[in-house]
Write a protein that holds these residues in place. Structure first.
Motif, PDB file in Angstrom:
ATOM      1  N   SER A  20       0.814  -1.251  -0.136  1.00 40.52           N
ATOM      2  CA  SER A  20       0.034   0.046  -0.030  1.00 40.52           C
ATOM      3  C   SER A  20       0.779   1.381  -0.057  1.00 40.52           C
ATOM      4  CB  SER A  20      -1.034   0.088   1.073  1.00 40.52           C
ATOM      5  OG  SER A  20      -0.333   0.356   2.286  1.00 40.52           O
ATOM      6  N   THR A  21       1.945   1.121   0.616  1.00 42.30           N
ATOM      7  CA  THR A  21       2.998   2.364   0.493  1.00 42.30           C
ATOM      8  C   THR A  21       3.268   2.603  -0.690  1.00 42.30           C
ATOM      9  OG1 THR A  21       3.694   1.922   2.908  1.00 42.30           O
ATOM     10  CG2 THR A  21       5.253   3.198   1.675  1.00 42.30           C
ATOM     11  N   ILE A  22       3.632   1.311  -1.356  1.00 43.86           N
ATOM     12  CA  ILE A  22       4.248   1.298  -3.152  1.00 43.86           C
ATOM     13  C   ILE A  22       3.192   2.175  -3.906  1.00 43.86           C
ATOM     14  CG2 ILE A  22       4.819   0.093  -5.020  1.00 43.86           C
ATOM     15  CD1 ILE A  22       6.415  -1.641  -3.063  1.00 43.86           C
ATOM     16  N   GLY A  23       1.877   1.735  -3.618  1.00 38.22           N
ATOM     17  CA  GLY A  23       0.952   2.065  -4.397  1.00 38.22           C
ATOM     18  C   GLY A  23       0.521   3.746  -4.154  1.00 38.22           C
TER      19      GLY A  23
ATOM     20  N   LEU B  78       8.984   3.330   7.761  1.00 38.43           N
ATOM     21  CA  LEU B  78       9.872   2.202   6.737  1.00 38.43           C
ATOM     22  C   LEU B  78       9.386   0.973   7.355  1.00 38.43           C
ATOM     23  CD1 LEU B  78      12.907   4.374   6.039  1.00 38.43           C
ATOM     24  CD2 LEU B  78      11.230   3.990   4.583  1.00 38.43           C
ATOM     25  N   LEU B  79       8.404   0.659   8.083  1.00 37.07           N
ATOM     26  CA  LEU B  79       8.005  -0.439   8.430  1.00 37.07           C
ATOM     27  C   LEU B  79       8.662  -1.381   9.673  1.00 37.07           C
ATOM     28  CD1 LEU B  79       7.243  -2.364   4.754  1.00 37.07           C
ATOM     29  CD2 LEU B  79       5.721  -0.993   6.252  1.00 37.07           C
ATOM     30  N   ALA B  85      19.098   2.647  14.991  1.00 38.17           N
ATOM     31  CA  ALA B  85      19.365   3.423  13.961  1.00 38.17           C
ATOM     32  C   ALA B  85      19.355   2.709  12.634  1.00 38.17           C
ATOM     33  CB  ALA B  85      20.401   4.208  13.914  1.00 38.17           C
ATOM     34  N   ASN B  86      18.919   3.207  11.574  1.00 41.33           N
ATOM     35  CA  ASN B  86      18.925   2.442  10.335  1.00 41.33           C
ATOM     36  C   ASN B  86      20.144   2.276   9.412  1.00 41.33           C
ATOM     37  OD1 ASN B  86      18.860   4.527   8.497  1.00 41.33           O
ATOM     38  ND2 ASN B  86      16.906   4.710   7.855  1.00 41.33           N
ATOM     39  N   ILE B 127      13.022   7.057  -1.854  1.00 35.68           N
ATOM     40  CA  ILE B 127      12.768   5.557  -1.464  1.00 35.68           C
ATOM     41  C   ILE B 127      12.282   4.841  -2.833  1.00 35.68           C
ATOM     42  CG2 ILE B 127      13.009   5.804   1.010  1.00 35.68           C
ATOM     43  CD1 ILE B 127       9.897   5.258   0.839  1.00 35.68           C
ATOM     44  N   ARG B 128      11.980   5.663  -3.801  1.00 37.60           N
ATOM     45  CA  ARG B 128      11.264   4.850  -5.056  1.00 37.60           C
ATOM     46  C   ARG B 128      12.369   3.919  -5.543  1.00 37.60           C
ATOM     47  NH1 ARG B 128       9.378   9.510  -8.900  1.00 37.60           N
ATOM     48  NH2 ARG B 128      11.151  10.418  -7.823  1.00 37.60           N
ATOM     49  N   GLY B 129      13.604   4.373  -5.209  1.00 40.29           N
ATOM     50  CA  GLY B 129      14.830   3.555  -5.904  1.00 40.29           C
ATOM     51  C   GLY B 129      15.037   1.923  -5.097  1.00 40.29           C
ATOM     52  N   LEU B 130      14.926   2.325  -3.782  1.00 40.30           N
ATOM     53  CA  LEU B 130      15.006   0.975  -3.102  1.00 40.30           C
ATOM     54  C   LEU B 130      14.038   0.210  -3.051  1.00 40.30           C
ATOM     55  CD1 LEU B 130      13.785   1.151   0.055  1.00 40.30           C
ATOM     56  CD2 LEU B 130      15.247   3.056   0.283  1.00 40.30           C
TER      57      LEU B 130
END
Lengths: 188, 188
Positions: A20-23, B78-79, B85-86, B127-130
């Motif tokens: 749903s995040t991607i959408g 980010l789930l 930390a990330n 984050i469209r890349g990852l």
């Protein structure tokens, strides 16, 4: 009519939320823009302290996390006192977390059940570079080698595919493997 | 005749030892070869745990440090569950420690007395890349910006020189700024 909604969670990843995040991002690409941050304060010699707290993402500032503190130092052979892992070791930590998360996220999106993932990292540095002894020696890592062990009831070829997905979609891997612009400024 | 030996320490850096190390490496370049390491174990979802302990350097294995443990996770957006930390934040931590140590080491070697160094780091990720939404979007950091504040009784131009030295001699900066080969293998 009421529908029972069952969250689909694979390997601890909420895959429904992921899709749903991607959408949502496809409709609103601006929410994909994130800014991550850290600060650093020199303590003494090779010992310094970094913090991580706030970030910007999904269209807003997030300041809700507790401040996370990281001590960095060198071993005595590199003139430090072992008060923390050293910066190049932190880089391997970053790489390890990122490849693992990319593997889990993309593996889970494909519905692959994973029992365990372990990995190890080794990088070569010739300190003649960082000491300024030779201009011909790379200052950064010359090579980094990564070895994954994946426990899952899938064919070997699919494990190899997971390793490829990790490399394709890990931001830290791609930051290191490709050239990344870093601008360093002096605050006046 | 006995000579009184006074250790020269600048900014907490033992500069005498630094110069004698440099002298030794010039005679025996092999002792400049270091290998740094980390391991990672996936825990659940976006949560994983890295460790740092042993390294190879100055001609021998060093296994004397206590194991250092690092938890990595993502924020809920980010789930993840904020259990650390990330990974891309750890990369900024690594960069911060490395630029700071390079500045201190090379500044100290020049005899520059430094009172304080603070720095902040910000990097952009789309984050469209990852997520694999767009092949045209960089997966790694698009840019990283670094800002230094140096407190020392030196002219502004010398502070700028310290910022340049940090970039020239920091292994993490050079690993990120230049392309670094990373090979990722599946253990069979």
């Amino acid at each position: 009519m009421e529908a029972a909604i069952l969250k689909k969670v694979v390997n601890g990843v909420n895959v429904d939320e992921l899709f749903s995040t991607i959408g949502l991002i496809k409709q609103h690409p601006d929410i994909a823009k994130f800014k991550f941050r850290a600060t650093n304060k020199w303590v003494d010699g090779t010992h310094n302290r970094a913090t991580v707290k706030d970030f910007y993402g999904a269209g807003k500032e997030d300041d809700t996390r507790e401040t996370m503190v990281f001590h960095l130092d060198e071993p005595p052979v590199l003139l430090g006192n072992n008060l923390g892992a050293n910066p190049v070791e932190y880089l391997l930590v970053a790489l390890s977390g990122c490849l693992t998360t990319a593997m889990i996220a993309h593996g889970s999106a494909k519905g692959i059940q994973i029992k365990a993932i372990e990995s190890r990292y080794e990088g070569d540095i010739d300190i003649r570079g960082l000491l300024g002894i030779s201009e011909d020696v790379k200052v950064g890592y010359q090579n980094i080698r990564v070895y994954f062990k994946i426990d899952a009831d899938i064919p070997e070829a699919q494990k190899e595919e997971l390793v490829k997905l990790a490399q394709k979609y890990s931001p830290v891997f791609n930051t290191v493997f490709n050239q990344t612009p870093v601008s360093v400024h002096l605050d006046h």
